[in-house]
Write an enzyme that holds these catalytic residues in place. Structure first.
Site, short mmCIF file in Angstrom:
data_model
loop_
_atom_site.label_atom_id
_atom_site.label_comp_id
_atom_site.label_asym_id
_atom_site.label_seq_id
_atom_site.Cartn_x
_atom_site.Cartn_y
_atom_site.Cartn_z
N SER A 109 66.61 65.89 6.53
CA SER A 109 65.63 66.75 5.87
C SER A 109 66.26 68.03 5.34
O SER A 109 65.85 68.54 4.29
CB SER A 109 64.51 67.09 6.85
OG SER A 109 65.01 67.80 7.97
N ASP A 120 65.28 70.55 13.19
CA ASP A 120 66.70 70.48 13.51
C ASP A 120 67.52 70.26 12.24
O ASP A 120 66.99 69.92 11.19
CB ASP A 120 66.98 69.36 14.52
CG ASP A 120 66.54 67.99 14.00
OD1 ASP A 120 66.01 67.92 12.88
OD2 ASP A 120 66.72 67.00 14.73
N ASP A 122 70.54 68.03 10.80
CA ASP A 122 71.41 66.88 10.97
C ASP A 122 72.76 67.20 10.34
O ASP A 122 72.84 67.47 9.13
CB ASP A 122 70.81 65.64 10.32
CG ASP A 122 69.52 65.21 11.00
OD1 ASP A 122 69.51 65.12 12.23
OD2 ASP A 122 68.52 64.99 10.30
N ASP A 175 71.83 68.32 15.51
CA ASP A 175 72.28 66.96 15.84
C ASP A 175 73.62 66.76 15.15
O ASP A 175 73.69 66.70 13.92
CB ASP A 175 71.28 65.91 15.35
CG ASP A 175 70.05 65.83 16.23
OD1 ASP A 175 69.99 66.56 17.23
OD2 ASP A 175 69.13 65.05 15.90
N LYS A 236 55.53 63.47 5.26
CA LYS A 236 56.09 63.63 6.60
C LYS A 236 55.11 64.37 7.51
O LYS A 236 54.93 63.99 8.68
CB LYS A 236 57.42 64.39 6.54
CG LYS A 236 58.58 63.57 5.98
CD LYS A 236 59.87 64.37 5.94
CE LYS A 236 60.32 64.78 7.32
NZ LYS A 236 61.62 65.48 7.30
N TYR A 245 55.28 58.88 12.99
CA TYR A 245 56.58 59.45 12.62
C TYR A 245 57.50 59.41 13.83
O TYR A 245 57.49 60.30 14.68
CB TYR A 245 56.42 60.90 12.13
CG TYR A 245 57.69 61.49 11.55
CD1 TYR A 245 57.92 61.45 10.18
CD2 TYR A 245 58.63 62.11 12.37
CE1 TYR A 245 59.08 62.00 9.65
CE2 TYR A 245 59.79 62.65 11.85
CZ TYR A 245 60.01 62.60 10.48
OH TYR A 245 61.16 63.13 9.95
#
Length: 709
Positions: A109, A120, A122, A175, A236, A245
């Site tokens: 995202s 978060d 990624d 992450d 989303k 989700y």
């Protein structure tokens, strides 16, 4: 005159050619369904939608955006220093140490530009070939991060499908993946979209690189990035509100929703966000799954990595909702979807379609579309999975492991009941704030498959299924004392108060009024999908006189004694008291349950078995009564009338247990024409396609889980 004749004898010049219109660009593997742009009403609806998204807090502040950039800059410096130190320790030359480098890429995202406050990031770390994932990343870098004051909640997950390290850096959730490419020095201008980065690497590294490569391809393959971002941000948010989700639970995750929205943008390249949201539900309600969703042709390459191809790979034929990634090697990003979760998503798509139709007719507002799904009012029976640990750090790791395996429990139940018992795993955990132990709970809704012909007195005994699930949980290699899991059945009236937003169950009157509003919204044009509305139930219940109601209540109490022995209080007290008290506490509970349930009918005449499972020390407790499903309106049958579910499955294995494979339509001829433009256009016009049950029918389940011991 001669001149004139001479002039006239010359060939007549042809008129200048008219400007030839260039054919519209084709986005994706087929032509667009429509090139229509927005009307004034569509533009106004988009303004209203964007205002709603802003008011809902989906956009982060400038301060938080700057903080994210600062955290990423610090992380980049940390991994560079980490690689340089490893290079020096391994005896490389001073020049190699100076040139040693590692890069940080973002995906998900954040890379797509649709992240919100608190989301978060990624991230992918790319390092040289001599820096390994197993030792250097999960051990050396892990220890470096653990010593940084701003890093908290550090959790390595090395055995995940895509190995990852999770942590918070100055409050920002990260992450972090790692990929070691076949270069001694990683250049600063590395082009990750170039296929050469995939040379001489293993499958886990390919999967780690795929996230960044897919995100870049998505942004290249959509006609209008801003419209794509607004639509994706909206959907989303909708998916989270409606409980669909979660990739790990068997629904769709961020990349899945991004691919679905990107394909929709290709179908309608000139549509604005309000048009795209409405058409999203229209298209995917009618989509003929398991036909795959693809943004581009599937590429094969000489590198030899496996790609999604049901013509060659038998395991790909079992995928129910394939959504294919656009970067080589093309994979199915939604392989986690099961028959139960697909059913739930189709119900929610139908709900969204009906609401959007009302919005276009000015009968509803955008806020109606985002009403939260009333999960705890949609089923009569639930499985409750309580997870406890010695402290919060252990609970974080233990919870992640159990959550990643809940999808397997859904698949096992589908398998062992031949798909006749449907599960709805809810992708949220709940915590009782009044308790002082580290614990959380997950819930699954249970109901019999709609329209399924059931033999009189038929029961679903899934005690062995839960036992198999327990053995899978036991395989956790990082298990510590205090990590325990308990599985129990609760009826809707027995749900713990902490699962409700107000901290208590809503009154029956409020619940029925809320359900009537949902029925009213979905009543227009959906009579065929609304055979059992909550309105009819209200009318029927009004006709039941009081003596009959009391008689039913007494009969139900005689059949179904109250649940004992597995309350959160007992669980927490056992943790607080230590593992040594587990056996004695549970043995006392078992005596109480045995005394209470002495007269209850067992399915096979055996003694009650435990419903609580300690991952290392099996504790005996209350019986597995939640594992047998019988008709609510019929008395519990005696042993002579009780059917054996395993025998029934064995006798009908050819017709019911292989339904998933028989329903697949991945023949070579059909695969060669994936996403045919004409077929989809006909489907959208005719309204024929995947049938789905309305959300309201979950409330009308005629099923009840009763005590068996």
């Amino acid at each position: 005159m001669v001149r004139s004749d001479g002039f006239n004898s010359l060939p007549t010049p042809s008129p200048p050619p008219a400007e030839q219109k260039q054919p519209p660009k084709q986005w994706g593997v087929t032509r667009p369904l429509s090139h229509a742009g927005p009307s004034e009403a569509d533009i106004q609806r988009t303004r209203d939608l964007e205002k709603f998204l802003v008011a809902s807090g989906l956009y982060e502040s400038a301060e938080e955006a700057a903080k994210r950039e600062e955290v990423l800059d610090r992380l980049k410096q940390i991994v560079k220093d980490w690689v340089k130190e490893l290079t020096r320790l391994r005896g490389y030359t001073d020049q190699m140490v100076e040139d040693a480098n590692a890069l940080i890429f973002t995906f998900g995202s954040y890379r797509l530009g649709v992240h919100g406050p608190g989301a978060d990031i990624d991230t992918l770390c790319i390092g040289p070939k001599y820096v390994s994932r197993e030792e250097d990343f999960f051990y050396v870098l892990h220890n470096i991060l653990a010593e940084i004051e701003e890093v908290t909640e550090l959790q390595p997950v090395p055995d995940a499908h895509v190995p990852v390290m999770k942590f918070k850096f100055d409050g920002i959730s990260i992450d972090l993946l790692y990929a070691s490419i076949s270069l001694l020095v990683v250049p600063d201008d590395l082009d990750i979209s170039n296929i050469s980065v995939l040379e001489d690497i293993d499958e886990p590294t390919v999967r780690s690189l795929n996230g960044c490569r897919v995100a870049d391809q998505i942004l290249k393959l959509v006609p209008n990035i801003e419209n794509f971002r607004t639509t994706l941000r909206c959907l989303k948010f909708w998916a989270k509100r409606r409980g669909v989700y979660s990739n790990v639970t068997g629904f769709l995750g961020g990349v899945n929703w991004a691919l679905l929205v990107a394909r929709l943008c290709q179908f309608y390249p000139n549509a604005n966000p309000s048009m795209l949201v409405s058409r999203f539900f229209r298209v995917y309600t009618l989509w003929r799954w398991p036909n795959p969703v693809m943004l581009c042709e599937i590429e094969d390459d000489e590198l030899g990595f496996s790609i999604w191809d049901p013509r060659k790979n038998p395991w790909d034929r079992n995928h129910l909702m394939p959504i294919i990634t656009p970067a080589y090697p093309c994979m199915n990003s939604s392989y986690n979807v099961s028959a139960s979760t697909l059913r739930v998503m189709m119900e929610q798509f139908q709900f969204g379609r009906e609401i959007c139709e009302d919005i276009e007719l000015n009968k509803a507002q955008w806020s109606t579309l985002f009403e939260p799904y009333l999960f705890f009012e949609s089923y009569k029976n639930y499985l409750q999975v309580d997870i406890i640990a010695a402290d919060l750090d252990d609970l974080r790791a233990w919870r992640g492991w159990v959550e990643s395996r809940l999808r397997q429990l859904t698949l096992m139940i589908e398998r062992d009941t031949c798909g006749k018992l449907q599960c709805h795993p809810y992708p949220h955990d709940y915590v009782d704030s009044s308790k002082h132990c580290a614990h959380c709970a997950f819930f699954m809704g249970l109901q019999r498959k709609q329209g399924e012909v059931i033999q009189e007195g038929q029961q679903f005994d899934i005690r062995q299924t839960v036992d198999e699930f327990r053995h899978q949980i036991n395989s956790y290699i990082y298990w510590k004392p205090g990590m325990e899991i308990y599985v129990s059945h609760v009826r809707r009236k027995q749900l713990p108060p902490y699962v409700f937003p107000e901290g208590h169950k809503r009154s029956r009157h409020i619940r029925l009024m809320s359900q009537q509003q949902v029925d009213k919204v979905s009543s227009d044009g959906s009579d065929a999908c609304r055979s059992d509305s909550a309105e009819r139930v209200i009318k029927r219940k009004k006709q039941v006189d009081l003596p009959e109601l009391e008689e039913r209540r007494e009969k139900r109490q005689s059949i179904s004694p109250q649940k004992q022995g597995l309350s959160p209080e007992n669980i927490c007290s056992r943790v607080a008291g230590g593992l040594t008290e587990c056996s004695s506490a549970m043995s006392g509970t078992m005596k109480e349950v045995a005394a209470t349930n002495e007269s209850c009918t067992l399915m096979d005449g055996r003694a009650p078995e435990a419903v609580s499972f300690n991952s290392r020390h099996v504790c005996t407790g209350s019986s597995m009564r939640m594992l047998q499903l019988v008709d609510r309106d019929k008395e519990l049958p005696d042993d002579s009338k009780t059917s054996n579910q395993e025998k029934h499955c064995a006798e009908n294995s050819d017709t019911c247990c292989n339904s998933s494979s028989s329903n697949s339509s991945y023949g070579s001829s059909s695969y060669s024409g994936l996403e045919p433009h004409a077929a989809l256009a006909m489907m959208l016009k005719s309204g024929d396609g995947v049938g789905s049950e309305p959300v309201q029918e979950n409330v009308m389940s005629r099923l009840s889980l009763t005590s068996t011991a």
